[in-house]
Design a protein around this motif. Structure first.
Motif, PDB file in Angstrom:
ATOM      1  N   TYR A  43       0.836  -1.204   0.000  1.00 48.98           N
ATOM      2  CA  TYR A  43       0.000   0.000   0.000  1.00 48.98           C
ATOM      3  C   TYR A  43       0.865   1.246   0.000  1.00 48.98           C
ATOM      4  CZ  TYR A  43      -4.576  -2.030   1.051  1.00 48.98           C
ATOM      5  OH  TYR A  43      -5.751  -2.689   0.977  1.00 48.98           O
ATOM      6  N   SER A  44       1.858   1.197   0.871  1.00 51.11           N
ATOM      7  CA  SER A  44       2.655   2.383   1.110  1.00 51.11           C
ATOM      8  C   SER A  44       3.487   2.757  -0.110  1.00 51.11           C
ATOM      9  CB  SER A  44       3.562   2.119   2.315  1.00 51.11           C
ATOM     10  OG  SER A  44       3.824   3.312   2.969  1.00 51.11           O
ATOM     11  N   MET A  45       4.093   1.759  -0.735  1.00 48.57           N
ATOM     12  CA  MET A  45       4.925   2.044  -1.909  1.00 48.57           C
ATOM     13  C   MET A  45       4.075   2.593  -3.053  1.00 48.57           C
ATOM     14  SD  MET A  45       7.837  -0.851  -2.288  1.00 48.57           S
ATOM     15  CE  MET A  45       6.701  -2.179  -2.555  1.00 48.57           C
ATOM     16  N   VAL A  46       2.929   1.940  -3.285  1.00 47.97           N
ATOM     17  CA  VAL A  46       2.072   2.393  -4.376  1.00 47.97           C
ATOM     18  C   VAL A  46       1.537   3.785  -4.068  1.00 47.97           C
ATOM     19  CG1 VAL A  46      -0.131   2.013  -5.539  1.00 47.97           C
ATOM     20  CG2 VAL A  46       1.459   0.117  -5.222  1.00 47.97           C
ATOM     21  N   ALA A  91      15.966   6.702  -6.123  1.00 45.78           N
ATOM     22  CA  ALA A  91      15.187   7.136  -7.288  1.00 45.78           C
ATOM     23  C   ALA A  91      13.691   6.946  -7.033  1.00 45.78           C
ATOM     24  CB  ALA A  91      15.611   6.344  -8.530  1.00 45.78           C
ATOM     25  N   VAL A  92      13.338   5.859  -6.345  1.00 42.96           N
ATOM     26  CA  VAL A  92      11.924   5.627  -6.024  1.00 42.96           C
ATOM     27  C   VAL A  92      11.419   6.715  -5.084  1.00 42.96           C
ATOM     28  CG1 VAL A  92      10.282   4.066  -4.892  1.00 42.96           C
ATOM     29  CG2 VAL A  92      12.071   3.129  -6.360  1.00 42.96           C
ATOM     30  N   ARG A  93      12.201   7.028  -4.063  1.00 44.01           N
ATOM     31  CA  ARG A  93      11.774   8.067  -3.122  1.00 44.01           C
ATOM     32  C   ARG A  93      11.694   9.423  -3.810  1.00 44.01           C
ATOM     33  NH1 ARG A  93      15.873   8.109   1.135  1.00 44.01           N
ATOM     34  NH2 ARG A  93      17.085   6.768  -0.229  1.00 44.01           N
ATOM     35  N   ALA A  94      12.649   9.688  -4.691  1.00 47.32           N
ATOM     36  CA  ALA A  94      12.628  10.959  -5.413  1.00 47.32           C
ATOM     37  C   ALA A  94      11.379  11.046  -6.293  1.00 47.32           C
ATOM     38  CB  ALA A  94      13.893  11.095  -6.260  1.00 47.32           C
ATOM     39  N   THR A  95      11.048   9.949  -6.946  1.00 45.83           N
ATOM     40  CA  THR A  95       9.862   9.937  -7.803  1.00 45.83           C
ATOM     41  C   THR A  95       8.607  10.211  -6.986  1.00 45.83           C
ATOM     42  OG1 THR A  95      10.942   8.309  -9.217  1.00 45.83           O
ATOM     43  CG2 THR A  95       8.563   8.557  -9.472  1.00 45.83           C
ATOM     44  N   PHE A 107       4.331  -1.608  -8.516  1.00 46.79           N
ATOM     45  CA  PHE A 107       3.163  -2.447  -8.824  1.00 46.79           C
ATOM     46  C   PHE A 107       3.539  -3.917  -8.977  1.00 46.79           C
ATOM     47  CE2 PHE A 107       0.612   1.337 -10.306  1.00 46.79           C
ATOM     48  CZ  PHE A 107      -0.342   1.182  -9.322  1.00 46.79           C
ATOM     49  N   THR A 108       4.820  -4.229  -9.057  1.00 48.00           N
ATOM     50  CA  THR A 108       5.257  -5.620  -9.108  1.00 48.00           C
ATOM     51  C   THR A 108       5.596  -6.126  -7.718  1.00 48.00           C
ATOM     52  OG1 THR A 108       6.268  -5.133 -11.230  1.00 48.00           O
ATOM     53  CG2 THR A 108       6.845  -7.222 -10.220  1.00 48.00           C
ATOM     54  N   LEU A 109       6.409  -5.329  -7.026  1.00 48.07           N
ATOM     55  CA  LEU A 109       6.896  -5.789  -5.733  1.00 48.07           C
ATOM     56  C   LEU A 109       5.792  -5.765  -4.680  1.00 48.07           C
ATOM     57  CD1 LEU A 109       9.575  -6.894  -5.039  1.00 48.07           C
ATOM     58  CD2 LEU A 109      10.109  -4.775  -3.860  1.00 48.07           C
ATOM     59  N   GLY A 110       4.924  -4.755  -4.731  1.00 46.63           N
ATOM     60  CA  GLY A 110       3.831  -4.672  -3.753  1.00 46.63           C
ATOM     61  C   GLY A 110       2.999  -5.945  -3.743  1.00 46.63           C
ATOM     62  N   PRO A 111       2.405  -6.328  -4.867  1.00 46.28           N
ATOM     63  CA  PRO A 111       1.620  -7.562  -4.906  1.00 46.28           C
ATOM     64  C   PRO A 111       2.449  -8.808  -4.584  1.00 46.28           C
ATOM     65  CG  PRO A 111       1.100  -6.196  -6.783  1.00 46.28           C
ATOM     66  CD  PRO A 111       2.262  -5.545  -6.094  1.00 46.28           C
ATOM     67  N   ALA A 112       3.710  -8.812  -4.975  1.00 47.33           N
ATOM     68  CA  ALA A 112       4.548  -9.980  -4.685  1.00 47.33           C
ATOM     69  C   ALA A 112       4.678 -10.169  -3.175  1.00 47.33           C
ATOM     70  CB  ALA A 112       5.921  -9.813  -5.330  1.00 47.33           C
ATOM     71  N   LEU A 113       4.949  -9.085  -2.466  1.00 46.75           N
ATOM     72  CA  LEU A 113       5.049  -9.173  -1.006  1.00 46.75           C
ATOM     73  C   LEU A 113       3.704  -9.550  -0.395  1.00 46.75           C
ATOM     74  CD1 LEU A 113       7.209  -5.987  -0.330  1.00 46.75           C
ATOM     75  CD2 LEU A 113       7.958  -8.358  -0.244  1.00 46.75           C
ATOM     76  N   GLY A 114       2.630  -8.977  -0.959  1.00 47.85           N
ATOM     77  CA  GLY A 114       1.290  -9.305  -0.479  1.00 47.85           C
ATOM     78  C   GLY A 114       0.980 -10.780  -0.692  1.00 47.85           C
ATOM     79  N   GLY A 115       1.394 -11.317  -1.842  1.00 43.86           N
ATOM     80  CA  GLY A 115       1.139 -12.725  -2.142  1.00 43.86           C
ATOM     81  C   GLY A 115       1.872 -13.641  -1.179  1.00 43.86           C
ATOM     82  N   MET A 116       3.083 -13.247  -0.871  1.00 46.74           N
ATOM     83  CA  MET A 116       3.876 -13.994   0.090  1.00 46.74           C
ATOM     84  C   MET A 116       3.178 -14.004   1.453  1.00 46.74           C
ATOM     85  SD  MET A 116       7.732 -12.915   0.777  1.00 46.74           S
ATOM     86  CE  MET A 116       8.521 -13.606   2.192  1.00 46.74           C
ATOM     87  N   ASN A 135       5.537   5.953   3.732  1.00 45.91           N
ATOM     88  CA  ASN A 135       6.789   5.844   4.463  1.00 45.91           C
ATOM     89  C   ASN A 135       7.095   4.356   4.665  1.00 45.91           C
ATOM     90  OD1 ASN A 135       8.471   5.525   6.781  1.00 45.91           O
ATOM     91  ND2 ASN A 135       8.060   7.641   7.327  1.00 45.91           N
ATOM     92  N   ILE A 136       8.144   3.870   4.043  1.00 44.88           N
ATOM     93  CA  ILE A 136       8.398   2.425   4.021  1.00 44.88           C
ATOM     94  C   ILE A 136       8.691   1.856   5.419  1.00 44.88           C
ATOM     95  CG2 ILE A 136       9.867   0.622   3.055  1.00 44.88           C
ATOM     96  CD1 ILE A 136       8.086   1.841   0.981  1.00 44.88           C
ATOM     97  N   PRO A 137       9.638   2.447   6.165  1.00 43.05           N
ATOM     98  CA  PRO A 137       9.853   1.917   7.517  1.00 43.05           C
ATOM     99  C   PRO A 137       8.573   2.026   8.349  1.00 43.05           C
ATOM    100  CG  PRO A 137      11.603   3.433   6.918  1.00 43.05           C
ATOM    101  CD  PRO A 137      10.563   3.546   5.856  1.00 43.05           C
ATOM    102  N   GLY A 138       7.791   3.079   8.103  1.00 40.77           N
ATOM    103  CA  GLY A 138       6.545   3.267   8.834  1.00 40.77           C
ATOM    104  C   GLY A 138       5.582   2.111   8.619  1.00 40.77           C
ATOM    105  N   ALA A 139       5.496   1.616   7.386  1.00 43.12           N
ATOM    106  CA  ALA A 139       4.583   0.509   7.093  1.00 43.12           C
ATOM    107  C   ALA A 139       4.976  -0.728   7.892  1.00 43.12           C
ATOM    108  CB  ALA A 139       4.597   0.211   5.597  1.00 43.12           C
ATOM    109  N   MET A 140       6.281  -0.947   8.010  1.00 38.89           N
ATOM    110  CA  MET A 140       6.743  -2.126   8.746  1.00 38.89           C
ATOM    111  C   MET A 140       6.417  -1.990  10.231  1.00 38.89           C
ATOM    112  SD  MET A 140      10.432  -2.561   6.983  1.00 38.89           S
ATOM    113  CE  MET A 140      10.693  -2.103   5.290  1.00 38.89           C
ATOM    114  N   VAL A 141       6.772  -0.835  10.792  1.00 42.26           N
ATOM    115  CA  VAL A 141       6.505  -0.599  12.205  1.00 42.26           C
ATOM    116  C   VAL A 141       5.002  -0.657  12.479  1.00 42.26           C
ATOM    117  CG1 VAL A 141       6.635   1.122  14.042  1.00 42.26           C
ATOM    118  CG2 VAL A 141       8.574   0.779  12.519  1.00 42.26           C
ATOM    119  N   GLY A 142       4.224   0.012  11.624  1.00 40.70           N
ATOM    120  CA  GLY A 142       2.775   0.036  11.810  1.00 40.70           C
ATOM    121  C   GLY A 142       2.176  -1.363  11.763  1.00 40.70           C
ATOM    122  N   GLY A 143       2.646  -2.181  10.836  1.00 42.06           N
ATOM    123  CA  GLY A 143       2.121  -3.537  10.700  1.00 42.06           C
ATOM    124  C   GLY A 143       2.373  -4.376  11.936  1.00 42.06           C
ATOM    125  N   VAL A 144       3.617  -4.396  12.365  1.00 45.94           N
ATOM    126  CA  VAL A 144       3.971  -5.212  13.521  1.00 45.94           C
ATOM    127  C   VAL A 144       3.230  -4.704  14.762  1.00 45.94           C
ATOM    128  CG1 VAL A 144       5.854  -5.904  15.044  1.00 45.94           C
ATOM    129  CG2 VAL A 144       6.208  -5.855  12.565  1.00 45.94           C
TER     130      VAL A 144
END
Ligand code: ATP
Ligand code: MG
Lengths: 249, 305
Positions: free
Chosen positions: B25-28, B178-182, B204-213, B248-257
């Motif tokens: 969610y966060s990356m997208v 580059a991703v953060r800059a974008t 859009f590739t990595l998000g669903p891949a992690l979700g699938g896992m 915020n990528i680290p935020g998603a991890m912290v929030g999830g746990v």
């Protein structure tokens, strides 16, 4: 004399508003060309169109003899065209160093790790304050420091041509002085060509080899700085006579 | 105390699933400014793909290489297949409407969510499916008097490991910058030579891949899965995203746990709390939105102009 950049009779509109109505200009190798003009004259539009951010309605743009539209906008940096846009546009939540190194992103496959370090050192020598602040988030820099970062980021890939949009905007006279000193230095030492958009006409003319004056999307006047400085119209309108804009510098 | 620690491990494990989904969610969101409504259903898809893999292939692998390779195979299979699904969804549902603006994109994501849910129902049926027990390891680890199912421990470390890798990619590599800059300024990123289309494809590739896992691990953990679970699960992971600070990528991890732990502990210690588990989640969502809409690690996001 090879022209690096040739803009031929281009027209650009925002919907119904025509911002450029037939602009022609050229930038030759090792040259600084100044583009002057009042607010809304179309200066930023010109640079954004060259970089492929805005579509052309008519005319064409050649870069090193090739139609610039044969490249996607993100490919232009690798071709040697850098753009330091209006308003600095640094990435506030990235560190100073990350911002700087992103300036190499477009040429990352052409630059070795050792070379990358050398380039970084070179920018840090030009702007020592950036070295001190390298680990800091770029958003916490002062306006002048952000402008230096933006210029450093545009320079680090050693482009053939830099499009620079109002580098002196909002800066204290001392910082403006410094920025123009560096512009002159990189031009002389690196042989970079510059298309320099400025409102600070006096400063811009002092470093330029040639200048264009835009009015309402057209080139109203062009010529060598010495000639323009003595032109009555230019003096009154741009160099602090009774004109549209005055600059007391 | 023993119960507390066991609950804590459960909470962190479930939370790490939330975190994996929240990352997507966060990356997208960061790059597209889009709440990807289809994300929860891609999670479901991953969970069904893993299930199918276990039913079809794991016995074959298990016979030859052992139980764990079957489990890892299922997770890897769902990861890869979901990456493919993500690419397809981007191509079919999102890319054609980028130019049309934000709203069409959101509507397209909603449509994709409904489509995926129905497709999953049509393929695997509307009933619950149960992950085959004989293909999932049941051994337990004895540790300081606690009995921890080995599967849980492996899943936990796997997802934490994947998160570390993600963190490294996004925060420490050139492409991550580059991703953060974008995400911050697409136009400026273009001027620096960043190919935006590649960054979009990456999220859009990595998000669903992690979700699938996460979907497969979730299936192994709870054992039963259903076609409509993605909606609820997606909302929870979305809550985790908001809790940590969206974009915020680290935020998603912290929030999830954190969400996993809070939810499990509340459900475990409040009498009858299990029934209220989902309620707690949304209470947290509401409280965060009222008192700290930027999330725990969200300061950075708030200051981006
Ligand atoms: N996104 C836009 N939509 C509509 N009109 C625009 C847009 N951007 C610029 N314009 C118009 O186009 C004209 C040229 O604008 P431009 O930004 O190129 O001027 P400029 O010479 O750079 O001015 P300044 O010195 O103030 O930066 C102006 O009349 C402006 O109002
Ligand atoms: Mg401008």
């Amino acid at each position: 004399m090879g022209a690096l950049l040739e803009v031929e009779d281009i027209r650009v509109s925002y919907g119904a508003v025509e911002a450029l109505r037939g602009v022609t200009l050229r930038l030759k190798e090792r040259e600084i060309v100044a583009v002057l003009g009042a607010n809304g004259a179309g200066k930023t539009t010109l640079l954004r169109t060259i970089s492929g951010l805005l579509p052309l309605v008519r005319g064409r743009i050649l870069f090193c003899g090739r139609d610039i539209r044969s490249f996607a906008p993100f490919e232009l940096l690798r071709q040697g065209l850098a753009h330091v846009p209006e308003g600095r546009r640094i990435f506030p939540t990235l560190t100073v160093e990350e911002n700087l190194l992103l300036g190499l992103y477009g040429v990352r496959h052409l630059v070795s790790n050792a070379e990358r370090e050398r380039r970084k050192e070179w920018i840090f020598e030009l702007f020592p304050v950036l070295r001190e602040r390298r680990r800091q988030l770029a958003g916490t820099l002062s306006g002048g420091e952000q402008q230096m970062l933006a210029i450093g980021r545009g320079l680090i890939s050693r482009p053939k041509v830099i499009l620079m949009d109002e580098p002196s905007l909002g800066l204290a006279p001392r910082v403006v002085q410094e920025i123009f000193r560096i512009i002159r230095q990189i031009h002389e030492e690196e042989g970079v060509s510059l298309l320099l958009v400025e409102q600070n006409a006096r400063k811009a003319l002092s470093v330029a080899n040639y200048a264009y004056i835009l009015e309402n999307g057209r080139v109203a006047l062009e010529g060598k700085p010495q000639d323009l400085m003595h032109d009555e119209r230019v003096r009154s309108a741009y160099l602090g006579g009774s004109g549209i804009r005055q600059r007391l510098l | 105390m023993r119960v507390f620690f066991e609950q804590l491990v459960n909470g962190v494990t479930v939370g790490s699933f939330y975190a994996l989904v929240a990352l997507g969610y966060s990356m997208v969101y960061g790059v597209m400014k889009l709440i990807n409504f289809a994300h929860g259903d891609l999670f479901t898809l991953g969970s069904y793909l893993g299930y199918t893999f276990l039913v079809w292939r794991a016995a074959w692998i298990t016979e030859r290489a052992g139980l764990w390779w079957g489990v890892l195979g299922a997770i890897l299979f769902a990861f890869l297949a979901n990456a493919g699904a993500g690419i397809l969804v981007e191509r079919v549902a999102y890319r054609p409407v980028y130019r049309a603006g934000r709203l069409p994109l959101v509507v397209s994501a909603l449509g994709m969510s409904i489509f995926l849910q129905n497709a999953i129902m049509a393929i695997w049926g509307p009933r619950f499916q149960v992950y085959p027990g004989d293909l999932v390891p049941t051994a337990s680890l004895r540790f300081l008097g606690l009995s921890l199912p080995l599967l849980k421990v492996v899943i936990l470390f796997l997802s934490l490991g994947v998160m570390l890798v993600m963190y490294w990619i996004v925060e420490k590599t050139e492409f991550g910058a580059a991703v953060r800059a974008t995400a911050l300024d697409r136009e400026m990123a273009t001027l620096l030579g960043i190919d935006i289309q590649r960054v979009i494809l990456f999220v859009f590739t990595l998000g669903p891949a992690l979700g699938g896992m996460a979907g497969v691990m979730n299936g192994m953990y709870y054992r039963s899965i259903q076609f409509s679970m993605g909606w609820n699960y997606g909302l929870k992971a979305f809550t985790a995203t908001i809790l940590g600070g969206i974009g915020n990528i680290p935020g998603a991890m912290v929030g999830g746990v954190l969400l996993g732990v809070i939810e499990t502990l509340l459900a475990g210690y409040i009498p009858g709390g299990g029934a209220w588990k989902d309620g707690f989640t949304f209470l947290i969502l509401i409280l965060v939105l009222i008192f700290r809409p930027t999330g725990i690690l969200g300061e950075k996001v708030a200051e981006k102009v």
